[in-house]
Structures are given as C-alpha cells and as structure tokens.
Design a protein around this motif. Structure first.
Motif, PDB file in Angstrom:
ATOM      1  N   ASN A 153       0.455  -1.588   0.430  1.00  0.00           N
ATOM      2  CA  ASN A 153       0.060  -0.231   0.380  1.00  0.00           C
ATOM      3  C   ASN A 153       0.636   1.754  -0.014  1.00  0.00           C
ATOM      4  OD1 ASN A 153      -3.032  -1.492  -0.093  1.00  0.00           O
ATOM      5  ND2 ASN A 153      -3.013  -1.060   2.480  1.00  0.00           N
ATOM      6  N   PRO A 154       1.650   2.108  -1.273  1.00  0.00           N
ATOM      7  CA  PRO A 154       2.020   2.628  -1.495  1.00  0.00           C
ATOM      8  C   PRO A 154       1.786   4.323  -0.102  1.00  0.00           C
ATOM      9  CG  PRO A 154       1.192   2.322  -3.123  1.00  0.00           C
ATOM     10  CD  PRO A 154       0.584   0.887  -2.363  1.00  0.00           C
ATOM     11  N   ILE A 155       0.248   4.476  -0.642  1.00  0.00           N
ATOM     12  CA  ILE A 155      -0.136   5.272  -0.028  1.00  0.00           C
ATOM     13  C   ILE A 155       0.053   6.187   1.113  1.00  0.00           C
ATOM     14  CG2 ILE A 155      -2.123   7.277  -0.056  1.00  0.00           C
ATOM     15  CD1 ILE A 155      -2.742   6.438  -2.887  1.00  0.00           C
ATOM     16  N   CYS A 156      -0.818   4.522   1.970  1.00  0.00           N
ATOM     17  CA  CYS A 156      -0.555   4.093   3.409  1.00  0.00           C
ATOM     18  C   CYS A 156       0.634   3.956   4.253  1.00  0.00           C
ATOM     19  CB  CYS A 156      -2.040   3.086   4.026  1.00  0.00           C
ATOM     20  SG  CYS A 156      -3.075   3.781   3.675  1.00  0.00           S
ATOM     21  N   LEU A 157       1.258   3.322   3.442  1.00  0.00           N
ATOM     22  CA  LEU A 157       2.937   3.305   3.800  1.00  0.00           C
ATOM     23  C   LEU A 157       3.097   4.825   4.677  1.00  0.00           C
ATOM     24  CD1 LEU A 157       5.469   1.804   4.396  1.00  0.00           C
ATOM     25  CD2 LEU A 157       6.028   2.074   2.164  1.00  0.00           C
ATOM     26  N   LEU A 158       3.192   5.510   2.828  1.00  0.00           N
ATOM     27  CA  LEU A 158       3.356   7.448   3.586  1.00  0.00           C
ATOM     28  C   LEU A 158       2.377   7.641   4.681  1.00  0.00           C
ATOM     29  CD1 LEU A 158       3.865   8.499  -0.335  1.00  0.00           C
ATOM     30  CD2 LEU A 158       6.192   7.544   0.985  1.00  0.00           C
ATOM     31  N   ALA A 159       1.359   7.837   3.924  1.00  0.00           N
ATOM     32  CA  ALA A 159       0.656   8.282   5.650  1.00  0.00           C
ATOM     33  C   ALA A 159       0.713   7.712   6.927  1.00  0.00           C
ATOM     34  CB  ALA A 159      -0.432   8.012   5.341  1.00  0.00           C
ATOM     35  N   TYR A 160       1.149   5.806   7.474  1.00  0.00           N
ATOM     36  CA  TYR A 160       1.801   5.618   8.305  1.00  0.00           C
ATOM     37  C   TYR A 160       3.054   6.209   8.472  1.00  0.00           C
ATOM     38  CZ  TYR A 160      -2.166   2.170   8.800  1.00  0.00           C
ATOM     39  OH  TYR A 160      -3.457   1.282   8.425  1.00  0.00           O
ATOM     40  N   THR A 161       4.034   6.031   7.815  1.00  0.00           N
ATOM     41  CA  THR A 161       4.503   6.708   8.239  1.00  0.00           C
ATOM     42  C   THR A 161       5.133   7.792   8.955  1.00  0.00           C
ATOM     43  OG1 THR A 161       6.270   6.046   6.754  1.00  0.00           O
ATOM     44  CG2 THR A 161       7.458   7.307   7.145  1.00  0.00           C
ATOM     45  N   TYR A 162       4.237   9.272   8.252  1.00  0.00           N
ATOM     46  CA  TYR A 162       3.717  10.883   8.724  1.00  0.00           C
ATOM     47  C   TYR A 162       3.443  10.697  10.178  1.00  0.00           C
ATOM     48  CZ  TYR A 162       2.385  15.333   8.981  1.00  0.00           C
ATOM     49  OH  TYR A 162       2.335  16.537   9.898  1.00  0.00           O
ATOM     50  N   VAL A 163       2.194  10.252  10.101  1.00  0.00           N
ATOM     51  CA  VAL A 163       1.225  10.023  11.804  1.00  0.00           C
ATOM     52  C   VAL A 163       1.884   9.089  12.265  1.00  0.00           C
ATOM     53  CG1 VAL A 163      -1.317   9.204  12.375  1.00  0.00           C
ATOM     54  CG2 VAL A 163      -0.538  10.356   9.796  1.00  0.00           C
ATOM     55  N   THR A 164       2.414   7.806  12.209  1.00  0.00           N
ATOM     56  CA  THR A 164       3.129   7.612  13.413  1.00  0.00           C
ATOM     57  C   THR A 164       3.970   8.054  14.093  1.00  0.00           C
ATOM     58  OG1 THR A 164       2.580   5.140  12.273  1.00  0.00           O
ATOM     59  CG2 THR A 164       3.872   5.061  14.012  1.00  0.00           C
ATOM     60  N   HIS A 165       4.853   8.565  13.169  1.00  0.00           N
ATOM     61  CA  HIS A 165       5.857   9.869  13.452  1.00  0.00           C
ATOM     62  C   HIS A 165       6.180  10.966  14.127  1.00  0.00           C
ATOM     63  CE1 HIS A 165       9.609  11.861  13.413  1.00  0.00           C
ATOM     64  NE2 HIS A 165      10.201  10.789  13.015  1.00  0.00           N
ATOM     65  N   MET A 166       4.372  11.263  13.773  1.00  0.00           N
ATOM     66  CA  MET A 166       4.175  12.627  14.616  1.00  0.00           C
ATOM     67  C   MET A 166       3.799  11.909  16.186  1.00  0.00           C
ATOM     68  SD  MET A 166       5.066  15.469  13.137  1.00  0.00           S
ATOM     69  CE  MET A 166       4.044  16.510  13.958  1.00  0.00           C
TER      70      MET A 166
END
Length: 211
Positions: A153-166
């Motif tokens: 899931n390329p979109i969720c991978l990017l979104a997860y990376t950002y949201v989880t990091h925050m």
C-alpha cells in the motif's frame, strides 16, 4: 477470535491480505500474552490493544480500502510477493524488538503513559534499553510500517510513516517529561548517552530559564 483470524490468515497465506491478518491478530494477542507474563497486575482487556483508539481503527480500515482499490484497479501491483515478504520480515523484527522491551522492562512497562511514579518503578537502562530509550516504540513503529509493506500500500505506507512518527514524537516528549520528573539527573544522563531509537525524534529536553 484473534486465534481464528490467525488461522484464517495462515490458510490464505498465499495472499498478502492473509499474511497481513495473521500478523495483525498475532500482534494483538501477543500484547495481551506478554503483559500477562511480565506485568499481570496491569492485565485487562485493554492489554489486547484492539480498542487502542479511533485513529488506529480509521488507519486500519483505510489500509484495507486502499488494498481493495489497488487490487481491483492495479492487480499487477499486488503480485510482487518479495515485497510482501520484506514487509513480513520488518513486522517480525518489530515484534521481536517490542516484546524484548516488554520482557526486559517487566513491571516497569505499561501501555499507558504514567504521570505518577509507582513505588516499584525503576529506570531501566540495560539490555535492549541500552541501545535505544524507547525500544517498545521502535518495535511498534517498525511493525506498523511493515504491515503496509506486506499489503503493498504505497499511499498508506507514506501516511502511516508520517502519522505514526508524529504520534510517537508527541508520546515520547510527554513520557520523557514525566521520566525526568521521576528520575531527574539519572534520566538526563541516560538521554545524553542513548538515542530514542526513532529517526528525527530527539525526545523531551528540559529547558532552563536564564536568570
């Protein structure tokens, strides 16, 4: 129910979604199991972490929707088994790191950030905690990203990376503010010697006002 989901996932492990649900169900069951083994006085239904938060549920459902849409419109993208296997490897590493942290911390580990110091709460700096200050968060961070690599899931991978990091940036700052209050100079020394374990997250720094 979690065992049933693991079984269904294993029976469909030739598909990335089957691997994903096996990993997902095992994570939640292992959270309960390890809490029961290491910190039984805090064991409750919440230890499964299936009801972690609304945001967690939204994130999970979003990943299922993306997977379904890509499977329908770009089915060839989901045929790269090696990517899913790489994601599984990341999840396994994340699980190992997190559970090592839980076992090593023992009764000092809690799923909730503590704002009051328990009488038996000690500062753990050895074992996996000598490598990073927040190994349980590092493990969870890796596991979270690994699930999206499994699903490709390329979109969720990017979104997860950002949201989880925050999420972890905020959580670590709050937790370390309390730990500095609990352990004072000992925790400051620990901070100066060991990183948080998550890139670009420095943790909480006590700012002294100039006179």
């Amino acid at each position: 129910m979690l065992g049933f989901v693991v079984l269904l996932g294993l029976l469909n492990s030739e598909h990335s979604l089957g691997i994903y649900f096996t990993v997902l169900a095992f994570f939640h069951f292992s959270e309960f199991l390890v809490t029961g083994l290491t910190n039984p006085q805090n064991l409750s239904f919440d230890s499964y972490m299936v009801n972690h938060s609304v945001a967690y549920a939204v994130a999970a459902v979003s990943s299922w929707i993306e997977h379904g849409l890509l499977l329908y419109f770009v089915p060839s993208l989901k045929q790269h088994t090696i990517i899913s296997m790489a994601g599984l490897a990341v999840c396994i590493v994340g699980e190992i790191v997190r559970k090592l942290a839980m076992f090593h911390a023992g009764r000092n580990f809690n799923h909730l950030v503590q704002d009051r110091k328990a009488e038996d709460h000690v500062l753990v700096t050895s074992g996996v905690y000598s490598l990073c200050r927040h190994p349980s968060y590092v493990g969870w961070f890796l596991w979270t990203l690994g699930t999206q690599i499994i699903l490709i899931n390329p979109i969720c991978l990017l979104a997860y990376t950002y949201v989880t990091h925050m999420f972890f940036k905020f959580r670590i700052e709050v937790e370390e503010q309390n730990l500095l209050y609990f352990f004072g100079q000992d925790y400051r020394k620990y901070q100066s010697e060991v990183g948080t374990g998550i890139p670009f997250i420095a943790g909480y720094t006590l700012v002294r006002k100039s006179s």
